[in-house]
Design a protein around this motif. Structure first.
Motif, PDB file in Angstrom:
ATOM      1  N   ARG A 134      -3.009   4.603 -12.321  1.00 18.03           N
ATOM      2  CA  ARG A 134      -2.716   4.280 -10.918  1.00 18.03           C
ATOM      3  C   ARG A 134      -1.269   4.651 -10.579  1.00 18.03           C
ATOM      4  O   ARG A 134      -0.981   5.168  -9.503  1.00 18.03           O
ATOM      5  CB  ARG A 134      -2.972   2.791 -10.674  1.00 18.03           C
ATOM      6  CG  ARG A 134      -2.734   2.344  -9.238  1.00 18.03           C
ATOM      7  CD  ARG A 134      -3.229   0.916  -9.033  1.00 18.03           C
ATOM      8  NE  ARG A 134      -2.848   0.388  -7.731  1.00 18.03           N
ATOM      9  CZ  ARG A 134      -3.473   0.639  -6.597  1.00 18.03           C
ATOM     10  NH1 ARG A 134      -4.541   1.441  -6.612  1.00 18.03           N
ATOM     11  NH2 ARG A 134      -3.066   0.128  -5.457  1.00 18.03           N
ATOM     12  N   ASP A 167      -7.022   6.040  -1.356  1.00 14.75           N
ATOM     13  CA  ASP A 167      -8.319   5.370  -1.424  1.00 14.75           C
ATOM     14  C   ASP A 167      -9.415   6.203  -0.776  1.00 14.75           C
ATOM     15  O   ASP A 167     -10.268   5.696  -0.031  1.00 14.75           O
ATOM     16  CB  ASP A 167      -8.239   3.983  -0.759  1.00 14.75           C
ATOM     17  CG  ASP A 167      -7.289   3.054  -1.493  1.00 14.75           C
ATOM     18  OD1 ASP A 167      -7.171   3.186  -2.726  1.00 14.75           O
ATOM     19  OD2 ASP A 167      -6.662   2.203  -0.834  1.00 14.75           O
ATOM     20  N   THR A 205       0.852  -1.182   0.000  1.00 17.17           N
ATOM     21  CA  THR A 205       0.000   0.000   0.000  1.00 17.17           C
ATOM     22  C   THR A 205       0.892   1.239   0.000  1.00 17.17           C
ATOM     23  O   THR A 205       2.025   1.214   0.454  1.00 17.17           O
ATOM     24  CB  THR A 205      -0.934   0.030   1.213  1.00 17.17           C
ATOM     25  OG1 THR A 205      -0.151   0.026   2.410  1.00 17.17           O
ATOM     26  CG2 THR A 205      -1.868  -1.171   1.219  1.00 17.17           C
TER      27      THR A 205
END
Length: 333
Positions: A112, A132, A70
């Motif tokens: 992304r 997110d 992440t």
């Protein structure tokens, strides 16, 4: 011109640390590693050891990706290393080839990747960023600095590097393709309102210093296969004879028959038999020291700021020492 050393994190980690220390003693300023968690050991653990046992070496992955970890974890890891050792990291990043495909995932989209570049840099430097949909900030970061360099080949990726990245990593040393791709990145930067000269240009390729050219080629042929793996993606996306991708990059992969990641980046890779000598010579730096010096001067004239030596062959120590004694002084003396 800066010089970097690129290694795979094969065990034992102490050997990786030892080669990086040797590189710094020989005038290298950067220590890079592959980042593919299944194929090799975890690089960020090893970076801490490298930083502890060197004085000025800047370390980072060539390259990480936005999907393996992440983004806040990636940023926090870099920021922690910087806090411990004084802003001596650089984040090389791309879509993710071996790291993603070996784990059964597709490489990340460019959209992304572009978002991740800004988020990881902002978080690692202490600014708030959205992950997110959630605003995040690392409250303990003080005076953090993380340049983010993007690896690219295709036209859309080159444009993104120019728009978003602090540096551009080109994983081949062909003079024609370097000129074409550097120009594309800088034009994109200018179109985005950025200073094109502010983007650091890093060319990374195998180097083998030897009079035995045939042996040097055999030790570095794997690189044409690795590049071909990325080129195959471009061909599937843009077509075999697209005006958007130079034929100098795509022509040689016509006889390619797939790719086995268990030999990724290794001398003797059986998946690279299709790579002709001409491509090895164009993409790599081979031959006596004088040949390396000549090509590096040509790359410097094209705007290359750093040459990073892929050092996956049977002469790791000798290559580092030859660069330190003959080649780096000739470029920077």
């Amino acid at each position: 011109m800066d010089f970097g050393l690129v290694l795979q994190t094969d065990p034992p980690a102490s050997a990786v640390v030892g080669l990086m220390r040797r590189a710094e003693r020989n005038g290298f300023g950067y220590g890079w590693t592959f980042d593919s968690a299944v194929l090799w050991q975890e690089p960020f653990v090893i970076y801490s050891r490298i930083l502890e046992h060197t004085e000025n070496l800047v370390v980072g992955p060539m390259v990480t990706n936005p999907g393996t970890r992440t983004w806040e974890v990636t940023a926090s890891t870099f920021a922690t290393l910087n806090d411990m050792y004084g802003n001596r990291t650089v984040c090389g990043i791309g879509r993710g080839d071996s790291a993603m495909r070996v784990a059964g995932r597709k490489p990340n989209t460019l959209a992304r990747l572009g978002e991740a570049i800004g988020v990881i840099r902002d978080l690692a430097e202490g600014r708030e960023a959205e992950v997110d949909g959630q605003p995040l900030r690392l409250p303990w970061v003080r005076n953090g600095k993380l340049p983010v360099w993007m690896a690219a080949y295709g036209p859309k990726a080159l444009a993104l590097a120019g728009q978003k990245a602090d540096g551009f990593i080109l994983q081949l040393a062909d003079l024609y393709l370097t000129e074409w791709m550097v120009k594309s990145v800088r034009e994109s930067a200018a179109a985005a309102g950025r200073d094109p000269d502010s983007i650091t240009i890093c060319v990374a390729a195998p180097a083998y210093v030897s009079e035995d050219l045939a042996h040097a080629r055999d030790q570095c042929r794997w690189f044409g296969g690795m590049v071909g793996n990325h080129v195959a993606d471009l061909v599937s996306r843009y077509g075999e004879h697209s005006s958007m991708v130079p034929e100098e990059l795509t022509e040689y992969i016509k006889s390619r028959q797939g790719y086995d990641y268990s030999h990724h980046g290794r001398a003797g890779n059986p998946s690279t038999d299709f790579v002709p000598d001409e491509i090895v010579d164009r993409f790599c730096l081979l031959g006596p020291a004088e040949a390396h010096i000549e090509k590096l001067k040509a790359l410097r004239e094209l705007g290359v700021d750093q040459f990073a030596v892929y050092n996956m062959h049977d002469a790791k120590e000798a290559t580092i020492d030859a660069y330190g004694s003959e080649i780096i002084p000739a470029l920077n003396g």
